[in-house]
Design an enzyme around this catalytic site. Structure first.
Site, PDB file in Angstrom:
ATOM      1  N   GLU A 222       0.865  -1.176   0.000  1.00  0.00           N
ATOM      2  CA  GLU A 222       0.000   0.000   0.000  1.00  0.00           C
ATOM      3  C   GLU A 222       0.900   1.223   0.000  1.00  0.00           C
ATOM      4  O   GLU A 222       1.440   1.609   1.038  1.00  0.00           O
ATOM      5  CB  GLU A 222      -0.916  -0.005   1.228  1.00  0.00           C
ATOM      6  N   CYS A 257      -1.929   9.110   2.398  1.00  0.00           N
ATOM      7  CA  CYS A 257      -1.622   8.524   1.095  1.00  0.00           C
ATOM      8  C   CYS A 257      -2.655   8.877   0.038  1.00  0.00           C
ATOM      9  O   CYS A 257      -2.346   8.886  -1.148  1.00  0.00           O
ATOM     10  CB  CYS A 257      -1.468   7.015   1.213  1.00  0.00           C
TER      11      CYS A 257
END
Length: 488
Positions: A222, A257
């Site tokens: 991720e 993110c």
């Protein structure tokens, strides 16, 4: 020397190997495969978080000056939701899935049996240190695995809380926390795992993947990337501006993110967008945002220096149209907007991961798709428009981990959607059942009886058998009949 320091000094490859062996031996006893164990551990982890909310909020305030509302909603609340989904659906997820067979294996039946992978490693990030640690951990537990969690040392207070809570509430025969920094992570990566789940940046992601390749260990990465926001003139400007602000500065002051990394709009529309963003930013954070308690601080002096360097680049000097104030002592940077930033500037060359928002302009909105596709595939891409044709064009032609139309970041909370990257923004996905699947092997099982054994699969091979096998392979029922009776 404290006990924590002693652990960090002695945790090398030998200790890591011993830990993995212990967990693997325990896993081999089969305890984690039961529904009852999995549910008990999900409930225990949920209880640990709920009962210690104040402690968690305090740790995140210490590490990031994160506003309590952000912690409660985006970390604790989202984790609670993950647990509730698991507790509701786990029995269904664990049930083998019956699938069809064909005449090629008649008589037969088949099913897909979900089974745990084994002993897995979760390496989490500092920006959402509770959610990004516990969400994959609870998914791994739900799937029946033994788990080692390595929290980020950049959020030390939260790392310490996680270690204490998991030791207190969880079955430590199968769930452990290893605190530390690079040395401890390196020692862990030298071991053979059944899966590694890493959340962080692409540079470390490559290190993780390289280490995993030595043992052919599958990975979920991720990562991140430069998540774009395309703003059409056909939209509700006030709502669009507020939602961009919520996704950018309302998520850990840009240290997320999926935070909007840059905006693309037309030259004609840019002034209106900038003016509205300015007005709403001031209404949210006041005239002196460095003093606002609703903005997180920059996580460390290193990250502060990196962001300052981006602002000091000669190519972006004079491009600041709002903000830019800094307080190095308090590690605070005000929400900052930059207009008409060159695409070859340093701020456009890397993920910003902070409160700086560059805006680049194009002549026609359709050019924005080419701008996005000229770079690496982002983790998220956002578009604000009421133009259905452009909306469809954007969804069809922009490749990203996830897309969101007329908002930012909210796709993260939809547990029926997979959350993950594509290309350089990552591989694999989780959330909801996708978390269960990420740590599960789907084992194919075919059942046959001793009846119906046919001589055609055994030597000697004749022309008749060849014709029949061709028909079977092609699945042609009429062809099988013709082959059996020698019809032309």
């Amino acid at each position: 020397m404290s006990g924590e320091e002693t652990q960090r000094n002695v945790f090398g490859a030998e200790t890591a190997s011993s830990l993995v062996k212990e967990l693997r031996d325990n896993f081999g006893k089969g305890t984690t495969r039961s529904y009852e164990w999995r549910v008990s551990q999900v409930k225990a982890l949920l209880k640990a978080v709920v009962e210690n909310e104040d402690q968690i909020v305090g740790a995140l305030c210490s590490d990031l000056a994160k506003p309590p509302l952000e912690t409660v909603v985006y970390e604790i609340g989202m984790f609670q939701n993950s647990c509730e989904v698991i507790l509701k659906e786990l029995k269904h997820w664990m049930t083998p899935e019956k699938v069809k067979t064909s005449i090629r294996t008649f008589p037969s039946s088949a099913e897909i049996v979900p089974e745990p992978l084994g002993v897995v490693l979760v390496i989490s990030a500092w920006n959402y240190p509770i959610l990004l640690s516990l969400d994959p951990v609870v998914g791994a537990i739900a799937a029946g695995n033994a788990v080692v969690l390595k929290p980020s040392e950049i959020a030390p207070a939260t790392s310490s809380v996680l270690a204490k809570l998991i030791e207190k509430y969880m079955d430590n025969s199968f769930v452990r926390v290893v605190e530390g920094a690079v040395d401890e992570t390196t020692a862990l990566l030298q071991q053979k795992w059944n899966k590694i789940f890493y959340t962080g940046n692409g540079r470390v992601g490559k290190i993780v993947m390289t280490a995993a390749a030595k043992h052919l260990t599958p990975v979920v990465l991720e990562l991140g990337g430069k998540s774009p926001v395309v703003v059409d003139s056909n939209n509700n400007l006030l709502v669009a501006a507020r939602r961009i602000i919520a996704g950018k500065w309302g998520l850990n002051n840009g240290q997320a993110c999926i935070s909007p990394d840059y905006v693309i709009t037309t030259k004609d529309y840019a002034p209106k967008l900038v003016d509205t963003l300015k007005t709403e930013l001031e209404s949210f954070y006041g005239r002196n945002p460095l003093e606002s308690e609703d903005l997180s601080r920059i996580v460390s002096s290193n990250h502060f220096a990196r962001l300052s360097k981006l602002l000091n680049d000669d190519k972006v000097s004079g491009k600041i149209v709002y903000g830019g104030e800094k307080d190095e002592k308090k590690l605070r940077i005000a929400p900052t907007i930059l207009l008409d930033v060159p695409q070859d500037s340093s701020i456009m060359g890397e993920e910003i991961f902070g409160p700086l928002l560059p805006i680049i302009t194009v002549n026609k909105l359709e050019e924005s798709i080419d701008v996005i596709n000229s770079g690496a595939k982002p983790l998220a891409a956002y578009v604000f428009t009421t133009d259905n044709k452009f909306k469809e064009q954007f969804v069809k032609n922009v490749s990203a981990g996830g897309l969101l139309v007329n908002d930012t970041a909210l796709h993260l909370v939809v547990d029926t959607l997979p959350f993950g990257g594509v290309g350089e923004s990552g591989m694999g996905a989780y959330h909801g059942k996708f978390s269960f699947d990420a740590f599960t092997h789907k084992k194919a099982v075919l059942y046959r009886s001793f009846a119906g054994d046919s001589a055609i699969r055994y030597p000697p091979y004749t022309d008749t058998k060849l014709r029949l096998m061709k028909a079977l392979v092609g699945g042609r029922i009429l062809g099988i009949i013709r082959a059996l009776f020698g019809w032309s």
